[in-house]
Structure formats: C-alpha cells, structure tokens
Design an enzyme around this catalytic site. Structure first.
Site, PDB file in Angstrom:
ATOM      1  N   GLY A 104     -26.308   2.759   1.843  1.00  0.00           N
ATOM      2  CA  GLY A 104     -25.513   3.398   0.791  1.00  0.00           C
ATOM      3  C   GLY A 104     -26.013   2.948  -0.573  1.00  0.00           C
TER       4      GLY A 104
ATOM      5  N   GLY B  13     -24.253   3.693  -3.613  1.00  0.00           N
ATOM      6  CA  GLY B  13     -23.145   4.202  -4.414  1.00  0.00           C
ATOM      7  C   GLY B  13     -22.873   3.315  -5.614  1.00  0.00           C
ATOM      8  N   ASN B  14     -21.648   3.395  -6.104  1.00  0.00           N
ATOM      9  CA  ASN B  14     -21.290   2.686  -7.338  1.00  0.00           C
ATOM     10  C   ASN B  14     -21.501   1.184  -7.217  1.00  0.00           C
ATOM     11  OD1 ASN B  14     -20.468   5.020  -8.651  1.00  0.00           O
ATOM     12  ND2 ASN B  14     -18.512   4.979  -7.578  1.00  0.00           N
ATOM     13  N   VAL B  15     -21.068   0.601  -6.099  1.00  0.00           N
ATOM     14  CA  VAL B  15     -21.204  -0.848  -5.938  1.00  0.00           C
ATOM     15  C   VAL B  15     -22.655  -1.211  -5.646  1.00  0.00           C
ATOM     16  CG1 VAL B  15     -20.484  -2.865  -4.605  1.00  0.00           C
ATOM     17  CG2 VAL B  15     -18.829  -1.047  -5.080  1.00  0.00           C
ATOM     18  N   ALA B  16     -23.256  -0.478  -4.699  1.00  0.00           N
ATOM     19  CA  ALA B  16     -24.597  -0.850  -4.231  1.00  0.00           C
ATOM     20  C   ALA B  16     -25.634  -0.789  -5.346  1.00  0.00           C
ATOM     21  CB  ALA B  16     -25.008   0.050  -3.078  1.00  0.00           C
TER      22      ALA B  16
ATOM     23  N   LYS C 137       0.847  -1.187   0.000  1.00  0.00           N
ATOM     24  CA  LYS C 137       0.000   0.000   0.000  1.00  0.00           C
ATOM     25  C   LYS C 137       0.883   1.238   0.000  1.00  0.00           C
ATOM     26  CE  LYS C 137      -4.423   1.077   0.434  1.00  0.00           C
ATOM     27  NZ  LYS C 137      -5.575   0.404  -0.174  1.00  0.00           N
TER      28      LYS C 137
HETATM   29  P1  NAD Z   1     -19.472   5.245  -3.237  1.00  0.00           P
HETATM   30  O1  NAD Z   1     -18.828   6.438  -2.636  1.00  0.00           O
HETATM   31  O2  NAD Z   1     -19.892   5.290  -4.668  1.00  0.00           O
HETATM   32  O3  NAD Z   1     -20.796   4.857  -2.386  1.00  0.00           O
HETATM   33  C1  NAD Z   1     -20.930   5.005  -1.011  1.00  0.00           C
HETATM   34  C2  NAD Z   1     -22.313   5.604  -0.761  1.00  0.00           C
HETATM   35  O4  NAD Z   1     -22.607   5.524   0.627  1.00  0.00           O
HETATM   36  C3  NAD Z   1     -22.422   7.079  -1.145  1.00  0.00           C
HETATM   37  O5  NAD Z   1     -23.479   7.260  -2.058  1.00  0.00           O
HETATM   38  C4  NAD Z   1     -22.666   7.784   0.178  1.00  0.00           C
HETATM   39  O6  NAD Z   1     -23.513   8.911   0.057  1.00  0.00           O
HETATM   40  C5  NAD Z   1     -23.339   6.684   0.978  1.00  0.00           C
HETATM   41  N1  NAD Z   1     -23.255   6.851   2.426  1.00  0.00           N
HETATM   42  C6  NAD Z   1     -22.209   7.284   3.175  1.00  0.00           C
HETATM   43  N2  NAD Z   1     -22.529   7.274   4.485  1.00  0.00           N
HETATM   44  C7  NAD Z   1     -23.798   6.826   4.564  1.00  0.00           C
HETATM   45  C8  NAD Z   1     -24.693   6.595   5.647  1.00  0.00           C
HETATM   46  N3  NAD Z   1     -24.326   6.815   6.907  1.00  0.00           N
HETATM   47  N4  NAD Z   1     -25.927   6.132   5.372  1.00  0.00           N
HETATM   48  C9  NAD Z   1     -26.321   5.899   4.099  1.00  0.00           C
HETATM   49  N5  NAD Z   1     -25.508   6.091   3.025  1.00  0.00           N
HETATM   50  C10 NAD Z   1     -24.281   6.555   3.250  1.00  0.00           C
HETATM   51  O7  NAD Z   1     -18.492   4.039  -2.942  1.00  0.00           O
HETATM   52  P2  NAD Z   1     -18.454   2.585  -3.586  1.00  0.00           P
HETATM   53  O8  NAD Z   1     -17.393   2.545  -4.612  1.00  0.00           O
HETATM   54  O9  NAD Z   1     -19.829   2.128  -3.943  1.00  0.00           O
HETATM   55  O10 NAD Z   1     -17.900   1.753  -2.329  1.00  0.00           O
HETATM   56  C11 NAD Z   1     -18.718   1.523  -1.198  1.00  0.00           C
HETATM   57  C12 NAD Z   1     -17.889   0.861  -0.112  1.00  0.00           C
HETATM   58  O11 NAD Z   1     -17.311  -0.356  -0.601  1.00  0.00           O
HETATM   59  C13 NAD Z   1     -16.688   1.676   0.396  1.00  0.00           C
HETATM   60  O12 NAD Z   1     -16.517   1.375   1.773  1.00  0.00           O
HETATM   61  C14 NAD Z   1     -15.519   1.137  -0.400  1.00  0.00           C
HETATM   62  O13 NAD Z   1     -14.298   1.323   0.288  1.00  0.00           O
HETATM   63  C15 NAD Z   1     -15.891  -0.328  -0.470  1.00  0.00           C
HETATM   64  N6  NAD Z   1     -15.306  -1.033  -1.624  1.00  0.00           N
HETATM   65  C16 NAD Z   1     -15.548  -0.596  -2.888  1.00  0.00           C
HETATM   66  C17 NAD Z   1     -14.986  -1.279  -3.970  1.00  0.00           C
HETATM   67  C18 NAD Z   1     -15.241  -0.837  -5.384  1.00  0.00           C
HETATM   68  O14 NAD Z   1     -14.973  -1.608  -6.318  1.00  0.00           O
HETATM   69  N7  NAD Z   1     -15.772   0.359  -5.605  1.00  0.00           N
HETATM   70  C19 NAD Z   1     -14.174  -2.412  -3.751  1.00  0.00           C
HETATM   71  C20 NAD Z   1     -13.964  -2.854  -2.433  1.00  0.00           C
HETATM   72  C21 NAD Z   1     -14.536  -2.142  -1.374  1.00  0.00           C
END
Ligand code: NAD
Length: 397
Positions: free
Chosen positions: A210, A212-215, A90
């Site tokens: 949440g 976001g992108n993954v969800a 890292k």
């Molecule tokens: P993202 O920023 O697109 O989505 C996160 C979402 O969570 C945002 O829309 C944000 O507004 C929402 N959020 C934050 N706090 C909140 C709360 N208290 N209540 C409700 N919603 C809330 O991120 P992502 O890329 O979708 O990743 C989500 C998580 O997964 C992160 O913890 C990230 O580290 C982890 N992760 C992501 C990946 C990836 O491929 N993107 C891979 C491994 C782990």
C-alpha cells in the site's frame, strides 16, 4: 424528525462480543433513514474516544452491534497503551444500502446522540467519514475530535503560538512516525542491539504493501534512514506516485509478501497475516512485521504462528497509535486550554516517539514469558486500564 435514543446495554449482555461495556445505545430516526449504535467500553482512564464509522454493508443489526462492541473495546486497549487519558468507544452508522457516506442530516442526528452522552463519548473520523462530516457534527456537539485545533479550541488558541508549532489536523504523518519508531525498535530487537545512533535501518530491506497517506510518509522516513524500500500498490495513480518518489515498485499482481525482505510493513487493509500468507513471509526471509494497517492478524492465533517462525510482530494497535495520540492530545487540551499544556507539533512527536519504548517493552516481556507479542500487548494495556478484561482484542481502529 423524531430521534429515538435507547439504552440497550442490558439487552445485549449475551452477545459474544459484549465485554462489560459501560453503555451501548441504539438511535433511530426513520424519517431520515438514520440508525446508529454507540458503544462506550471503558471510561476509567477518561472520556471514550473513538471514530464514527459509516458502513452500508451490514447484513443485519447483530453484525453492526458486534462491530461496535469489538471496535469500542479495541479503542480502550489502544488508548491505554498510548498512555492517553482517554477510554474506548465507537459509533457505527448503519448506512443506506448502496451509499458510502452519510447525509448531513444523518450526521447531525449522530451528533445529537453523541451530545446526549454528555461527553462520555467523543467521536472522530473513521471509515466512510471525512473531516467535512465531523465539522457538521461539531455544529451540534462539542464532543468531537480530529478537527484542526484552531476550530476545536473555542477561541482559546494561545496567541504567541507560531504557525509551525500548530499540530497537523491530518493524523496520517503522525501515524507514519509511530510506525517508523516501531520498525526501528523491531529491527534493533531482532539484531539484539540498541539503536542509539539511529543507524539500524541502513541497508535493511523493507517491503511496504500500500502506498497511501500513511505509507507515503513512512517510505520517505525509511529511505532517509538508509533502508531499501519496495512498494506494492493496486491503485495506478499511487503506483505511479511511488515510482516518481524513487521507490522500487512491484508489478501489479506480484506478491509483495513473498518478495525478499527483512521487514514487512502492511499499510493497506487488515487480515494480511493469515494461513496462506505466513509461508510467503517465511519464503521471503522476513524477520519483522510492523505496519500501520488495522487488524493485521486474520485470527488471534496468527500471532503464535508468526512467533513459531521467528517473525517478530509489532502489535498493530500499538504501532499505529501515532494518529490517535495526536488527535487525543489535541482533544484533551481543547477541553481545558492552558498555554503550558498546548500540544505543539514537537510535543506530539515527543509522545509518539515513546511508541519505540512500548514496543521494546512488549518484546522483552514476550521473550521472558515465552508468549506472543499480541498477547503481551493486550496484557500490558489491561494493566493500564482498570475494569473489563476478557478475550483477545480482535479489532482496534
Ligand atoms: P489509504 O487509503 O490512504 O491507503 C491505503 C492504500 O492501500 C491505498 O492506496 C490502496 O490502494 C492500497 N491497497 C489496498 N489494498 C491493497 C493491496 N491488496 N495491495 C497493495 N495496495 C493496496 O489509507 P491510510 O490512511 O494510509 O491507512 C492505511 C491503513 O492504516 C488502513 O488500514 C488504516 O485503517 C490504518 N490506519 C491509518 C491511520 C491514519 O492515520 N491514516 C491510523 C491508524 C491506522
């Protein structure tokens, strides 16, 4: 500009988070306000792959060093259980207070540090980074991952590869698919059945924190499988998107962890599972915690607290490994390109599907050993990489 790179491995051996790391370097260029730490934890499986984080809220150097030590160790465990021929490493850039992103100069300096490690560490995107910054780094060193495969292939793309076979550069759909498989495996384990027909989620209630992108991708997959999905979001735009996509959305401020559900999927930030929220999950009737967020457990003992309450926990770094599997496979191929080994989209999905089996194996071993699932995952990862073993993994990213 004078870039100084110092090997500080021996100096930091007394740090609580030091775990036999192979190499830790500190790099600095005061002319451009650049300071970074790079830690290589274990390369017994292969080059250490792990993202570069830009963070301007470290209170002191010790915090940055602890962070890079914990995060790099977490990557060794994650890559080992994902069965990638890669180790863990890292980089953290100590950001200028008040900034959230590096300057191109800072990124080029980081890339020089990465290059000086001669391929033992491969960097990628993490918090405070975007693909654009990794592209800047790519101009200096080839030891970067997470760019479109056409860009990292050095002109070696097999000509007959169709556009639909090229894997996504964005890891989040792959992460979503891995989490979906972890959720399926968890539901099957709770019900004591094999989900051969892929019907296990029909009618199950899944709460997702949440959107976001993954969800977003995950929710669609869950709904397509017949699950009843409820979402909470703090961002108005994403909340509206969830509603438009047809999901039940909680009012802002309503606690999703207390909302009646069979499965809770943390997909926002870390630390969600703690002394305050575990009673909410019990009240909600939740039987499974499986999501994409990193570092879901506030403290390692929360894995035991979940177990005592019969809540099955899919260890976060196993469930969310789909993204690193995709990035890792693309990187491995780009190092030794051959037509037969090209990681097509289908091949990447095939590897990610295996998360289902790994999660299942963790649950079976945890039942037999009477131990919590996080502890078993750590043990299984340690069996997959020779070398350092120690305290529980607190952070993988
Ligand atoms: P993202 O920023 O697109 O989505 C996160 C979402 O969570 C945002 O829309 C944000 O507004 C929402 N959020 C934050 N706090 C909140 C709360 N208290 N209540 C409700 N919603 C809330 O991120 P992502 O890329 O979708 O990743 C989500 C998580 O997964 C992160 O913890 C990230 O580290 C982890 N992760 C992501 C990946 C990836 O491929 N993107 C891979 C491994 C782990």
């Amino acid at each position: 500009m004078t870039l100084i790179i110092n090997d500080i491995t021996n100096k930091i051996r007394d740090f609580a988070d030091f775990d036999g790391h192979e190499k830790v370097v500190m790099a600095e260029d005061t002319d451009i306000r650049f300071k970074a730490y790079v830690a290589i934890h274990n390369t017994n499986r292969g080059p250490a792959l792990g993202g570069c984080r830009y963070w301007s809220r470290y209170e002191n150097d010790e915090q940055a060093i602890s962070d890079v030590l914990r995060l790099s160790r977490g990557m060794t465990y994650k890559n080992a259980l994902a069965d990638l021929p890669l180790g863990g490493g890292k980089a953290v850039i100590v950001g200028t207070p008040g900034t959230r992103m590096p300057t191109p100069d800072i990124m080029r300096a980081l890339a020089k540090v990465v290059d000086s490690l001669q391929g033992k560490y491969v960097t990628a995107e993490d918090v405070g980074m975007s693909v654009d910054y990794i592209l800047v780094a790519r101009g200096v060193t080839r030891h970067v991952a997470g760019l479109p495969i056409e860009m990292i292939s050095g002109g070696q793309m097999p000509e007959e590869i169709g556009l639909n076979e090229i894997p996504n550069a964005d890891p989040s759909p792959y992460t979503a698919f891995g989490v979906f498989e972890a959720i399926r495996a968890s539901a099957a384990h709770v019900r004591g059945v094999n989900d051969k027909a892929g019907e296990i989620l029909r009618g199950m209630r899944v709460s997702v924190k949440g959107y976001g992108n993954v969800a977003r991708t995950l929710c669609r997959m869950l709904a397509d499988s017949g699950a009843v999905v409820t979402v909470s979001e703090i961002d108005d735009g994403r909340l509206a998107q969830a509603r438009a996509d047809g999901f039940n959305v909680l009012a802002k401020g309503e606690e999703i962890m207390a909302y009646p559900a069979d499965i809770y999927a943390p997909c926002a930030l870390g630390g969600d599972i703690n002394d305050i929220t575990i009673p909410f999950l019990v009240q909600a009737g939740v039987k499974v915690v499986a999501g994409c967020a990193n570092n879901q457990l506030a403290k390692p003992y929360h894995a035991d607290e979940l177990r005592k309450r019969d809540i099955l926990y899919a260890p976060d770094y196993v469930a969310n490994a789909g993204g690193v599997i995709s990035v890792g496979m693309q990187h491995v191929w780009s190092e030794t390109p051959a037509r037969e080994t090209f990681p097509t989209h289908a091949k990447v999905l095939h590897r990610i599907r295996h998360i289902h089996d790994v999660i299942k194996a963790i649950y079976e071993r945890a039942d037999m050993a009477g131990a919590n699932t996080a502890e078993i995952a750590n043990r299984m990862a340690e069996e997959n990489f020779p070398g350092q073993k120690g305290t529980p993994v607190a952070q993988a990213a």
